[in-house]
Scaffold this active site. Structure first.
Site, mmCIF file in Angstrom:
data_model
loop_
_atom_site.group_PDB
_atom_site.id
_atom_site.type_symbol
_atom_site.label_atom_id
_atom_site.label_comp_id
_atom_site.label_asym_id
_atom_site.label_seq_id
_atom_site.Cartn_x
_atom_site.Cartn_y
_atom_site.Cartn_z
ATOM 1 N N ARG A 88 54.673 -44.782 60.144
ATOM 2 C CA ARG A 88 54.083 -43.575 60.743
ATOM 3 C C ARG A 88 53.428 -43.910 62.085
ATOM 4 O O ARG A 88 53.501 -43.130 63.035
ATOM 5 C CB ARG A 88 53.080 -42.930 59.805
ATOM 6 C CG ARG A 88 52.503 -41.635 60.394
ATOM 7 C CD ARG A 88 51.620 -40.889 59.431
ATOM 8 N NE ARG A 88 50.479 -41.687 59.024
ATOM 9 C CZ ARG A 88 49.659 -41.371 58.025
ATOM 10 N NH1 ARG A 88 49.859 -40.278 57.328
ATOM 11 N NH2 ARG A 88 48.647 -42.138 57.719
ATOM 12 N N ARG A 127 40.762 -42.521 85.695
ATOM 13 C CA ARG A 127 40.904 -41.254 84.980
ATOM 14 C C ARG A 127 41.907 -40.349 85.684
ATOM 15 O O ARG A 127 41.709 -39.954 86.846
ATOM 16 C CB ARG A 127 39.543 -40.562 84.862
ATOM 17 C CG ARG A 127 39.613 -39.326 83.992
ATOM 18 C CD ARG A 127 38.246 -38.671 83.802
ATOM 19 N NE ARG A 127 38.374 -37.484 82.962
ATOM 20 C CZ ARG A 127 38.793 -36.302 83.396
ATOM 21 N NH1 ARG A 127 39.098 -36.144 84.672
ATOM 22 N NH2 ARG A 127 38.916 -35.282 82.568
ATOM 23 N N LYS A 175 49.297 -38.654 64.425
ATOM 24 C CA LYS A 175 47.977 -39.025 63.895
ATOM 25 C C LYS A 175 47.073 -39.477 65.039
ATOM 26 O O LYS A 175 46.794 -40.672 65.210
ATOM 27 C CB LYS A 175 48.139 -40.120 62.832
ATOM 28 C CG LYS A 175 46.917 -40.273 61.928
ATOM 29 C CD LYS A 175 47.271 -41.112 60.712
ATOM 30 C CE LYS A 175 46.070 -41.558 59.928
ATOM 31 N NZ LYS A 175 45.263 -40.458 59.394
ATOM 32 N N TYR A 222 45.878 -43.568 65.233
ATOM 33 C CA TYR A 222 45.229 -44.469 64.298
ATOM 34 C C TYR A 222 45.918 -44.454 62.943
ATOM 35 O O TYR A 222 46.762 -43.587 62.677
ATOM 36 C CB TYR A 222 43.742 -44.112 64.153
ATOM 37 C CG TYR A 222 43.467 -42.890 63.297
ATOM 38 C CD1 TYR A 222 43.775 -41.608 63.770
ATOM 39 C CD2 TYR A 222 42.925 -43.003 62.031
ATOM 40 C CE1 TYR A 222 43.530 -40.489 62.983
ATOM 41 C CE2 TYR A 222 42.675 -41.886 61.241
ATOM 42 C CZ TYR A 222 42.991 -40.634 61.729
ATOM 43 O OH TYR A 222 42.756 -39.539 60.947
HETATM 44 N N1 PMP Z 1 46.052 -34.838 56.507
HETATM 45 C C1 PMP Z 1 45.112 -35.163 57.399
HETATM 46 C C2 PMP Z 1 44.695 -34.150 58.409
HETATM 47 C C3 PMP Z 1 44.522 -36.448 57.370
HETATM 48 O O1 PMP Z 1 43.577 -36.773 58.279
HETATM 49 C C4 PMP Z 1 44.920 -37.365 56.384
HETATM 50 C C5 PMP Z 1 44.281 -38.720 56.287
HETATM 51 N N2 PMP Z 1 44.430 -39.477 57.426
HETATM 52 C C6 PMP Z 1 45.918 -36.979 55.466
HETATM 53 C C7 PMP Z 1 46.466 -35.700 55.558
HETATM 54 C C8 PMP Z 1 46.411 -37.918 54.406
HETATM 55 O O2 PMP Z 1 47.279 -38.882 54.951
HETATM 56 P P1 PMP Z 1 47.404 -40.327 54.279
HETATM 57 O O3 PMP Z 1 47.830 -40.079 52.856
HETATM 58 O O4 PMP Z 1 48.459 -40.989 55.068
HETATM 59 O O5 PMP Z 1 46.066 -40.957 54.375
#
Ligand code: PMP
Length: 285
Positions: A52, A100, A149, A33
């Site tokens: 990203r 699944r 992410k 995400y």
């Molecule tokens: N670290 C973690 C674990 C996060 O969840 C986030 C936010 N998504 C960030 C850092 C900050 O990333 P960004 O500046 O891209 O939102």
């Protein structure tokens, strides 16, 4: 008022937006995400977030569900449909629906792409910018690929609940004696004018706001050191702060019950919040 959300090519009222129960995002957290902020109806740091996203997908053997240009059009249409002036846009891509099975389905099964907006009146006027956050430290018990992410956010969610139960605003996670990052933000301290934040690696998410803020700090002739630091070092620092796409820069004024510096938002965090807001507004699209 019901929002218009995007699901796999369609713009639909949120009540009619559906995803399969076989979706691998639901069954395996097999999805990634991004969250971008919108100010004055324009998107901040869009390019960084798309870069990203492409990287996260690549690490999991997935492709971009639609080209970057189309993603921008979807974001813009959702802003228009929902008359979004200030808020966030959440984007999620999963490997899609399949029987699944731990083994990934053959490519071409059809990914799921979902986007929705969240209106917010307090992104810029966040009361925490003036007050500062209190945080607690907790062990980092997440998986080892935090640079991807993914939507598996259960431990960060547990961490926020631990903070809440302790009467604090958030938590910083600690591994092998060093702070990795916040539950949903990157973590920094300031000592004798030097900004210290953990270096990039698999242990932390490569924050898009982190990248921008470190660039602005260096451009403003501030000294930056990318290295691990301990909670004890943070408690003895002059200042501490966090960054994320939806909170920009927020000061941290208390760690595990100990005041950081004067116990009020420090000048470096306050200045960086101003610079970040000015600069990212200028480059918003
Ligand atoms: N670290 C973690 C674990 C996060 O969840 C986030 C936010 N998504 C960030 C850092 C900050 O990333 P960004 O500046 O891209 O939102």
């Amino acid at each position: 008022m019901s929002r218009i959300v995007y699901v796999n090519g369609d713009y639909v009222p949120e009540e009619s937006a559906t995803v399969s129960v076989f979706d691998r995002g639901f069954l395996f957290a097999d999805g990634v995400y991004e969250v971008t902020s919108v100010l004055d109806g324009r998107i901040l740091d869009f390019e960084g977030h798309v870069e990203r996203l492409e990287r996260s997908l690549g690490e999991l053997g997935m492709e971009m569900p639609v080209p970057a240009g189309e993603l921008l059009e979807i974001h813009r249409r959702l802003i228009a449909e929902n008359d979004l002036r200030e808020g966030t846009i959440y984007l999620q891509v999963t490997r899609g629906a399949a029987d699944r099975d731990f083994i990934y389905p053959a490519a071409g099964t059809g990914q799921t792409l979902v986007l929705f907006t969240q209106a917010r009146a307090d992104l810029v006027d966040n009361p925490m910018a003036a007050k500062g956050l209190s945080i607690i430290s907790i062990p980092d018990e997440r998986w080892g690929r935090r640079d991807i992410k993914t939507v598996q956010l259960l431990y960060p969610s547990m961490g926020k609940m631990m903070a809440k139960a302790a009467g604090a605003n958030d938590a910083w996670m600690v591994e092998d004696g060093h702070v990795t990052e916040g539950t949903s933000n990157n973590a920094y301290i300031v000592k004798d004018g030097t900004i210290v934040t953990r270096q990039l690696g698999n242990e932390i998410l490569h924050g898009i706001t982190r990248k921008a803020v470190l660039r602005f700090a260096r451009e403003a002739q501030m000294k930056v050191e990318e290295r691990p630091f301990t909670i004890e070092e943070a408690m003895a620092a002059d200042e501490a702060f966090v960054t994320s796409a939806s909170t920009f820069v927020l000061p941290v004024v208390e760690i595990d019950g100990t005041a950081v510096g004067s116990g009020t938002p420090g000048p470096v965090a306050t200045r960086l919040r101003e610079i970040y807001l000015d600069e990212s507004r200028k480059s918003a699209i």
